[in-house]
Design an enzyme around this catalytic site. Structure first.
Site, short mmCIF file in Angstrom:
data_model
loop_
_atom_site.label_atom_id
_atom_site.label_comp_id
_atom_site.label_asym_id
_atom_site.label_seq_id
_atom_site.Cartn_x
_atom_site.Cartn_y
_atom_site.Cartn_z
N ARG A 1 0.91 -1.19 0.10
CA ARG A 1 -0.15 -0.01 -0.11
C ARG A 1 0.92 1.29 0.09
NH1 ARG A 1 1.24 2.09 4.62
NH2 ARG A 1 1.33 0.72 6.49
N GLY B 1 2.11 4.84 1.68
CA GLY B 1 2.22 5.48 3.04
C GLY B 1 3.31 4.70 3.68
N HIS C 1 -2.08 -1.19 13.28
CA HIS C 1 -3.59 -1.54 13.35
C HIS C 1 -3.99 -2.47 14.26
CE1 HIS C 1 -4.19 0.22 9.45
NE2 HIS C 1 -3.33 -0.49 8.66
N GLY D 1 -4.32 4.55 3.31
CA GLY D 1 -3.48 4.12 2.44
C GLY D 1 -3.91 3.16 1.55
N GLY E 1 -7.24 0.71 2.17
CA GLY E 1 -8.50 1.67 2.67
C GLY E 1 -7.99 2.80 3.79
N PHE E 2 -8.81 2.74 4.65
CA PHE E 2 -8.71 3.54 5.85
C PHE E 2 -8.78 2.81 7.20
CE2 PHE E 2 -13.27 3.28 5.16
CZ PHE E 2 -13.50 3.02 6.73
N ALA E 3 -7.96 3.47 8.15
CA ALA E 3 -8.22 3.22 9.63
C ALA E 3 -8.52 4.19 10.43
CB ALA E 3 -7.02 2.40 9.78
N CYS F 1 3.48 6.93 10.16
CA CYS F 1 3.56 7.58 8.97
C CYS F 1 4.40 8.35 8.52
CB CYS F 1 1.83 8.08 8.87
SG CYS F 1 0.37 7.05 8.79
#
Length: 258
Positions: free
Chosen positions: A83, A85, A90, A155, A166-168, A185
């Site tokens: 991805r 980034g 997570h 990302g 996707g997103f977190a 990041c």
């Protein structure tokens, strides 16, 4: 011609990152194969991960060797990904969204920049509409509560106009102690925040799922429907297999072990 609905599924049990990565790849291949007959489905996977640090494609294995050793010692997994980034975290307490969409389906086709902008807007709108939380603008990708506090990361990867990753979005306080162990990041002056602290109320990840799905549908101009996994063929079989594996994995560390 109207577009088919985006089918969404929320996993109740935190998932191992590597196997979830493999699920995305499997669904990507199914989409790619069935797109020849326009029978492919657009899917939104919503979930939490077991504790894991992930790197992006900008970083080399040589750069990450020491970080991998250090972070696995505190109880988290470590996975290198393709991805966009850099290094991030997570884990439980964080809602992760993986839209698996065909960007060529709308007319005109959706560009990658527009896709990412809508994803960022999705989180911003949800924060305000559901929690009365105002974001602040930033030159960095993601969503910020103030210039030094980031509540959500983005990302993505796009291949053959099909999206993965996707997103977190940090919902509870649980991810914060894990974020404290890294420069997430690549932003040395930024710390992680969460909805629970910003809204000053107790909230669980499952509480935000329906609201996020609703805003997702409005922003991307698509109807959304729950995926019925038992009748979803190969897609459903792959999802059920991962859910069973997550259950068998048992408990996970709730905080760094050292």
């Amino acid at each position: 011609m109207s577009l088919p609905p985006v089918l969404y599924h929320y996993f109740q049990t935190p998932l191992p990152y590597g196997r979830t990565l493999a699920l995305q790849e499997r669904l990507h291949q199914i989409q790619l194969g069935s797109r020849r007959t326009s029978s492919h489905q657009d899917i939104l996977l919503l979930l939490q991960h077991r504790p894991v640090y992930t790197s992006g494609r900008r970083q080399t294995e040589h750069e990450l060797q020491s970080e991998r050793a250090r972070l696995t010692k505190i109880g988290a997994d470590f996975v290198a990904t393709s991805r966009g980034g850099q290094l991030t975290y997570h884990g439980p307490g964080q809602l992760v969204g993986y839209p698996l969409l065909d960007l060529g389906r709308p007319s005109p086709p959706m560009g990658i920049r527009d896709y990412i902008c809508k994803m960022q807007k999705l989180i911003q709108i949800h924060l305000m509409s559901a929690h009365k939380i105002t974001h602040v603008p930033s030159d960095h990708t993601g969503v910020f509560l103030d210039p030094a506090t980031k509540v959500a990361s983005i990302g993505v990867q796009v291949r053959h106009r099909l999206t993965t990753h996707g997103f977190a979005m940090n919902v509870t306080e649980e991810p914060l102690k894990w974020f404290d162990r890294v420069v997430a990041c690549g932003l040395a002056d930024v710390k992680a925040g969460c909805i629970e602290l910003a809204a000053e109320k107790q909230i669980q990840v499952q509480d935000v799922v329906e609201g996020v799905v609703d805003v997702f549908g409005k922003l991307y101009g698509r109807d959304t429907e729950k995926l019925v996994v038992e009748s979803a063929g190969e897609v459903g079989e792959a999802i059920l297999a991962l859910e069973n594996e997550a259950l068998e994995a048992g408990d996970w560390p709730k905080r760094p072990t050292s």
